[in-house]
Design a protein around this motif. Structure first.
Motif, PDB file in Angstrom:
ATOM      1  N   GLY A  18      20.459  29.309  87.430  1.00 37.84           N
ATOM      2  CA  GLY A  18      19.555  29.537  86.618  1.00 37.84           C
ATOM      3  C   GLY A  18      20.348  30.426  85.629  1.00 37.84           C
ATOM      4  N   LYS A  19      19.549  31.317  84.864  1.00 40.15           N
ATOM      5  CA  LYS A  19      20.106  32.003  83.724  1.00 40.15           C
ATOM      6  C   LYS A  19      20.980  33.080  84.143  1.00 40.15           C
ATOM      7  N   ALA A  20      20.522  33.780  85.214  1.00 41.38           N
ATOM      8  CA  ALA A  20      21.126  34.861  85.870  1.00 41.38           C
ATOM      9  C   ALA A  20      21.560  34.768  87.295  1.00 41.38           C
ATOM     10  N   LYS A  21      21.304  33.706  87.904  1.00 43.95           N
ATOM     11  CA  LYS A  21      21.896  33.614  89.558  1.00 43.95           C
ATOM     12  C   LYS A  21      22.118  32.214  89.681  1.00 43.95           C
ATOM     13  N   GLN A  22      22.851  32.077  90.810  1.00 45.45           N
ATOM     14  CA  GLN A  22      23.144  30.696  91.335  1.00 45.45           C
ATOM     15  C   GLN A  22      22.684  30.534  92.614  1.00 45.45           C
ATOM     16  N   ILE A  23      22.125  29.528  93.222  1.00 43.93           N
ATOM     17  CA  ILE A  23      21.474  29.487  94.650  1.00 43.93           C
ATOM     18  C   ILE A  23      22.212  28.368  95.280  1.00 43.93           C
ATOM     19  N   PHE A  24      22.723  28.507  96.451  1.00 45.17           N
ATOM     20  CA  PHE A  24      23.703  27.758  97.202  1.00 45.17           C
ATOM     21  C   PHE A  24      23.064  27.652  98.381  1.00 45.17           C
ATOM     22  N   ALA A  25      23.119  26.508  99.132  1.00 47.76           N
ATOM     23  CA  ALA A  25      22.568  25.941 100.376  1.00 47.76           C
ATOM     24  C   ALA A  25      23.407  26.698 101.459  1.00 47.76           C
ATOM     25  N   THR A  26      23.111  26.706 102.686  1.00 49.48           N
ATOM     26  CA  THR A  26      24.073  27.275 103.700  1.00 49.48           C
ATOM     27  C   THR A  26      23.840  26.320 104.799  1.00 49.48           C
ATOM     28  N   SER A  27      24.636  26.921 105.786  1.00 42.83           N
ATOM     29  CA  SER A  27      24.837  26.092 106.981  1.00 42.83           C
ATOM     30  C   SER A  27      23.389  26.200 107.789  1.00 42.83           C
ATOM     31  N   ASP A  28      22.692  27.284 107.484  1.00 45.32           N
ATOM     32  CA  ASP A  28      21.475  27.397 108.386  1.00 45.32           C
ATOM     33  C   ASP A  28      20.297  27.031 107.311  1.00 45.32           C
ATOM     34  N   PRO A  29      19.574  26.104 107.713  1.00 45.88           N
ATOM     35  CA  PRO A  29      18.541  25.193 106.912  1.00 45.88           C
ATOM     36  C   PRO A  29      17.669  26.354 106.447  1.00 45.88           C
ATOM     37  N   LYS A  30      17.325  27.325 107.101  1.00 46.81           N
ATOM     38  CA  LYS A  30      16.195  28.439 106.669  1.00 46.81           C
ATOM     39  C   LYS A  30      16.663  29.243 105.562  1.00 46.81           C
ATOM     40  N   LEU A  31      17.951  29.248 105.284  1.00 46.10           N
ATOM     41  CA  LEU A  31      18.558  30.458 104.514  1.00 46.10           C
ATOM     42  C   LEU A  31      19.385  29.867 103.122  1.00 46.10           C
ATOM     43  N   TYR A  32      19.057  30.450 102.023  1.00 51.37           N
ATOM     44  CA  TYR A  32      20.012  30.403 100.864  1.00 51.37           C
ATOM     45  C   TYR A  32      20.866  31.587 100.716  1.00 51.37           C
ATOM     46  N   TRP A  33      22.172  31.355 100.043  1.00 55.25           N
ATOM     47  CA  TRP A  33      22.965  32.326  99.344  1.00 55.25           C
ATOM     48  C   TRP A  33      22.651  32.452  97.873  1.00 55.25           C
ATOM     49  N   VAL A  34      22.562  33.453  97.429  1.00 58.75           N
ATOM     50  CA  VAL A  34      22.294  33.841  95.940  1.00 58.75           C
ATOM     51  C   VAL A  34      23.495  34.439  95.425  1.00 58.75           C
ATOM     52  N   ARG A  35      23.959  34.289  94.356  1.00 60.09           N
ATOM     53  CA  ARG A  35      25.108  35.037  93.578  1.00 60.09           C
ATOM     54  C   ARG A  35      24.512  35.236  92.172  1.00 60.09           C
ATOM     55  N   TYR A  36      24.470  36.628  92.191  1.00 59.60           N
ATOM     56  CA  TYR A  36      23.743  37.158  90.871  1.00 59.60           C
ATOM     57  C   TYR A  36      25.029  37.332  89.759  1.00 59.60           C
TER      58      TYR A  36
END
Ligand code: TMP
Length: 248
Positions: A18-36
């Protein structure tokens, strides 16, 4: 004190930028990894800049707000902070509505209705905007959201109830820090099992914060309106919230 050791999942592929963040998948299907990110945009991306340190400040400020909201019983996606600019969140599918709560007239509401910025509203107003950059996130009403199938009636009622509850919690936290909460924007998402969670971020990018005594702006309006001192304002908000630089 002994802390429960929670395994951190592995970061996997970039799912969305997005404009201010990146969203990554993780090895846990219930969790995302967010980078600001330090990137800032305004006016539907027409104005762009990099603001040094913004990613870290928003990551920290958002974490503080989500923790406080969780303590108040508001269901949200935030799990934990991972690094200065990264956090782990529960995986949700974002509802395509921006829910804006206003305590005072400002920004687009003041413009649209010809009101003086700062006018205190007799009670908070909740507005809905359809999340669509190409359309410029237009203002919509409940009927649009329901008839066009973006939410169910129960979800819409819950989103509004939670938005007003968030307003109460944030106002209480902020007034102790001599900050007025003028307005803010929330996003909600659904887990795979259909639970509605508060999501996205809560930061000076998504709220209007004014110093209670001087009415100085401590938020992204400093960037939108070329007021200068953007990083300093975000730093001041983190400081007032008791945020520390724990090196992590
Ligand atoms: P507005 O007055 O421009 O409609 O903004 C209302 C609130 O929503 C303000 O606190 C800033 C926030 N906001 C966002 O988080 N994202 C956006 O894209 C816009 C336009 C506003």
């Amino acid at each position: 004190m002994e802390r429960e050791v929670q395994a951190v999942p592995e970061r996997r592929e970039l799912l969305y930028e997005g404009k201010a963040k990146q969203i990554f998948a993780t090895s846990d299907p219930k969790l995302y990894w967010v980078r600001y990110k330090d990137d800032a945009t305004a006016f539907d991306g027409k104005k762009r800049a990099t603001i040094a340190g913004k990613g870290e400040l928003n990551n920290r400020i958002s974490a503080i707000f989500f923790d406080r909201l969780g303590q108040a019983g508001i269901p949200h996606h935030f799990v934990r902070r991972l690094s200065p600019t990264e956090q782990l969140v529960r995986k949700v599918t974002i509802v395509p509505l921006e829910v804006v709560v206003r305590n005072r007239a400002a920004g687009s509401m003041a413009r649209r209705l010809g009101l003086e910025e700062g006018m205190v509203l007799t009670r908070p107003i909740v507005e809905l905007y359809y999340k669509d950059d190409a359309l410029g996130d237009p203002l919509v009403n409940d009927d649009h959201a329901l008839v066009l199938g973006w939410v169910t009636e129960a979800e819409l009622a819950e989103m509004k109830r939670l938005a007003l509850a968030v307003n109460d919690v944030l106002q209480a936290v902020l007034i102790e820090r001599d900050v007025l909460l003028v307005d803010f924007k929330l996003e909600f998402g659904r887990t795979d099992s259909g639970q509605l969670l508060l999501a996205d971020e809560i930061s000076p990018d998504t709220c209007r914060f004014w110093d209670r005594n001087t009415l100085e702006k401590l938020d992204k309006d400093r960037f939108r309106r070329d007021l200068g001192g953007v990083t300093e304002a975000y730093q001041e908000m983190l400081r007032r919230l008791g945020g520390t630089d724990d090196g992590q």
